[in-house]
Every structure is written in structure tokens, then in C-alpha cells.
Design a protein around this motif. Sequence first.
Motif, PDB file in Angstrom:
ATOM      1  N   GLU A  32      -7.978  -0.031   1.026  1.00 32.05           N
ATOM      2  CA  GLU A  32      -9.140  -0.448   1.814  1.00 32.05           C
ATOM      3  C   GLU A  32     -10.453   0.085   1.255  1.00 32.05           C
ATOM      4  OE1 GLU A  32      -8.154   1.183   5.548  1.00 32.05           O
ATOM      5  OE2 GLU A  32      -6.363  -0.051   5.836  1.00 32.05           O
ATOM      6  N   ALA A  33     -10.357   1.231   0.560  1.00 31.49           N
ATOM      7  CA  ALA A  33     -11.552   1.885   0.007  1.00 31.49           C
ATOM      8  C   ALA A  33     -11.089   2.896  -1.030  1.00 31.49           C
ATOM      9  CB  ALA A  33     -12.355   2.564   1.124  1.00 31.49           C
ATOM     10  N   PRO A  34     -11.957   3.272  -1.967  1.00 31.98           N
ATOM     11  CA  PRO A  34     -11.555   4.232  -3.017  1.00 31.98           C
ATOM     12  C   PRO A  34     -11.474   5.662  -2.492  1.00 31.98           C
ATOM     13  CG  PRO A  34     -13.852   3.645  -3.289  1.00 31.98           C
ATOM     14  CD  PRO A  34     -13.338   2.775  -2.182  1.00 31.98           C
ATOM     15  N   VAL A  35     -10.537   5.887  -1.575  1.00 33.91           N
ATOM     16  CA  VAL A  35     -10.343   7.212  -0.976  1.00 33.91           C
ATOM     17  C   VAL A  35      -8.845   7.516  -0.974  1.00 33.91           C
ATOM     18  CG1 VAL A  35     -12.404   7.111   0.459  1.00 33.91           C
ATOM     19  CG2 VAL A  35     -10.241   6.236   1.358  1.00 33.91           C
TER      20      VAL A  35
END
Length: 480
Positions: free
Chosen positions: A35-38
Amino acid sequence: MSFDIPDFSAVKILVVGDVMLDRYWHGDTHRISPEAPVPVVRIMQNEVRPGGAGNVALNIAAVGGKPTLMGITGNDDESGVLQKILADAGIACHFEQAPNQPTITKLRVISRHQQLLRLDFEDGFQNYNADSLIEHFREQLNQHDLVLLSDYGKGTLNNVQMMIELAQQAKKPIIIDPKGTDFERYRGATLITPNLGEFEAVAGKVSDNDALSSKGRSMLDQFGFEALLVTRGELGMTLLQNGKPDKHHPTHAQEVFDVTGAGDTVISILSTALASGMPLDAATQLANIAAGIVVGKLGTSTVSLAELKYAIQERQVAHTGMVDEEQLLTAVTQARERGESIVMTNGCFDILHAGHVTYLEQASRLGDRLIVAVNIDETVRALKGADRPVNTLWRRMTVLAALGCVDWVVPFSEETPERLICQILPDFLVKGGDNDPDLIPGSKCVREAGGEVRVMQLVDSCSTTGMIKTIRDSDSGPSK
């Protein structure tokens, strides 16, 4: 450093400040979120610890002291959790509960012993009417030996000047961990413990010990403090007192893992030691040792009495590397009991070069143990000029201690190390170059004790001054 830790069980300290709850979520990280670069953390464990002034009180209790903790929380579950942990540790709490405001809470997400994220839940208590807190403070004063104020800027100590005045009237020492740039509000405190960043935010940037001392002593006069303890991270801490010489204590940290709460530990151990009757300098050394222990732990942590005693014992046992004078004297005594001979030399060793290394290796072959005494920065400056040393004392000592031929590296603050040499009375006193053996500081007492004075041949074309000139004259760009 040689002292016994006193019995802290009778010490009663009134701690007032910003209390908070520290939550830790621990888990594994194996992938990045689509969903996100985390990173995605699968939480496996959670824990809660008191933070802020709560951690200060816990540190006092951990070494056997008797703290009473006063602060402001919300009327919520977090407040209840906080009070239970503290009560289980034997800490008496008096919390004002502010309606419609949350207890200050910090949540840290940790994976593989690394902090990935911190979330803060807080509104602060800047507008809270703390009249009843002041009244309870007044009632508690005479039941305690010392007042410790832990300011995190959250509003609990908005009336700090009134607390200082009440403590002064009750003739109680007042130790403060400050926050912000308005040190006027702490006027009249016995001692404050800013870190270097907090100190510089008020006094201005400092480039060396002389500047720190000058600005610090101005601060003592300006705000009416009796003493000032500046914590300086890897540089240790500096104690300034009215009418007494500066004390610069090197760090005792072997490995820095997490500095969270280190300031809490310093002020806790310092205050407990002072309240027990320890002199301020000895109390500072004990706090410095405690800080060195706690930064090796994860998150807000405490230091136990057993850990302190072990750390002191370790420092008193002979070992190699960087030492202070008391450690050196112990080490030399033990070496001589083993029948080992002692070689000693001294110098600035600003930029270590091949000439230095060759000379030190030759010196080490004369005996079993080699001591290198090193000029502090101020005496290097006096000897070599305003632009020296290039490397600070700590850096110079670190490089020397890494040499296999060197056993002990010790600083000295006088113009010459004659006093120290005459204390050690080495079997061989060594200098390099064209020194006259009869004029070498300490030569007379060494010879009178049956030792020898040797002058070693230096390597041609090797000198720190020459290296600096070559670097400055070079057109090949910055050195690497």
C-alpha cells in the motif's frame, strides 16, 4: 575513581514533573507494504513503562531510594496503568487528573531492536490550574531530603518558580532537568542538568572546554545557580561549581544502543547520591557511570544498584586502554605485584604518524607495560598554538589506545606530567628526539627511585607540524 556507594534506603526525594506512559510494540519485519513504501510489522509483544518524571522516580527506586512522585495525568486508563506500575515499584504517587485531556502517551514500534516509528498522544497541560498541586507540594516538602523537578515542557511545571521559592524556604536542595530556552524561570535552583543542545540554545554555541566553562560560569552568575552539570553525549559531562575548578568527566558508555531516558537516569542517580550525603563531584561520577549503563539498554530503562556496583568494580580492576589516574595507579600496582616492569612516556600525539608509532614500539620493548600520558587540549594549545590540537583529547587517546604496543593511555592537565611521573615512578622514562635526559620532567625522581631515563631516536622527516603544513600546502584537494 574510588568510592563506596552509600545506603540509599533512607533517602527521600520529592519528584515533580511531566509524567507520561511509554508503550512499546515489538514485532518482526519481513516485507514492505503493497500500500505504501513502509515496512509491515507483525506485532508479537507489547509492554508499558513509565516515562518522563515517572522514569526519574523509577530510577531512584531502582537503587533503593524512596521517591514521591507528583504530576498531572488524564482521567483515563493510561493514568491507571501508570499508577499501578509505579505503585508496584514502591513509589508513592500524587497525580492531578485533568478532565477531558489524555495522559501523555508515547507509542514506539520496534523491530529487530530498532525503533521504526513513534506516535505521541498528548495535548499537554499548559492551561491546567495546578493550585492544588502546589498546595500538596508545600505539604510534602518537609518530609523529603531533596526536590527534583523534571521538566519536559508539558505544563506540569508552569509554576516552577513558586516551587523553587517554597523549597528554598524549606532549605531543600533543588535539582532541575530543564526544558526550553527560558532559564530565568529556574532562577535560584541548586543545580540544573541541561544537555549540550539545551545549554547551547541558551548560552550560544561552544567550540571547546574553555568556551563551555566561560559561558557556563556566566550562566551560574546570571541565574543564581550553585552548580551546572552539562551532559555532552560521547564527550561525557562537565560539572561547573561556584568557587571550584571545572570537572570534565569522560563518558563511560561502552556501546550506545538507545539514549532514550538517559537524562532521567543522570538526574535520578545524581540527586539520590547527593541526598545521601555524597559530595557533588562523586555524585556526578556515579551518575556518569549510570548513564553509561543505561544507554546500552533499549528504551526508557533503569539502572540497578547491582549494575552500578559491578561497573565501579570493573573500573577499579586493572585493564588496558584509556584510564584515569586512579585506575592507572591501581593497574600499575597490580602489574608490579605480577613482577612486570613499567615504561612511561608522554606527549601531545596530535596526528599520530609513523614516527610516533616507531618510537612507541621501541619504548614498549624496554619493559612489560607501556604508559602514554597525553596533554589535554588546553595545554596542547598553549604549547603548539591557537590552531592546535587538530584532534581532541578523546580522539587522540582513542587512537593511542588502539596500538598493540600501548597498555594504558592517561590524560594530564598540568604543563608537564612531572607530578604523575613521580607518582608512577616507572622503571623506564622515555622521550624521543634531542631531549636532554637531565631536563626531562620527572627524570630526577625516576633516577632517585632506581629507574632509567632513555631518549629514543625519532624517524626522520616525520612530525605532526610537518604533516599539517604539507596538507595545507597541497593543491590536491581535501585529505581523505
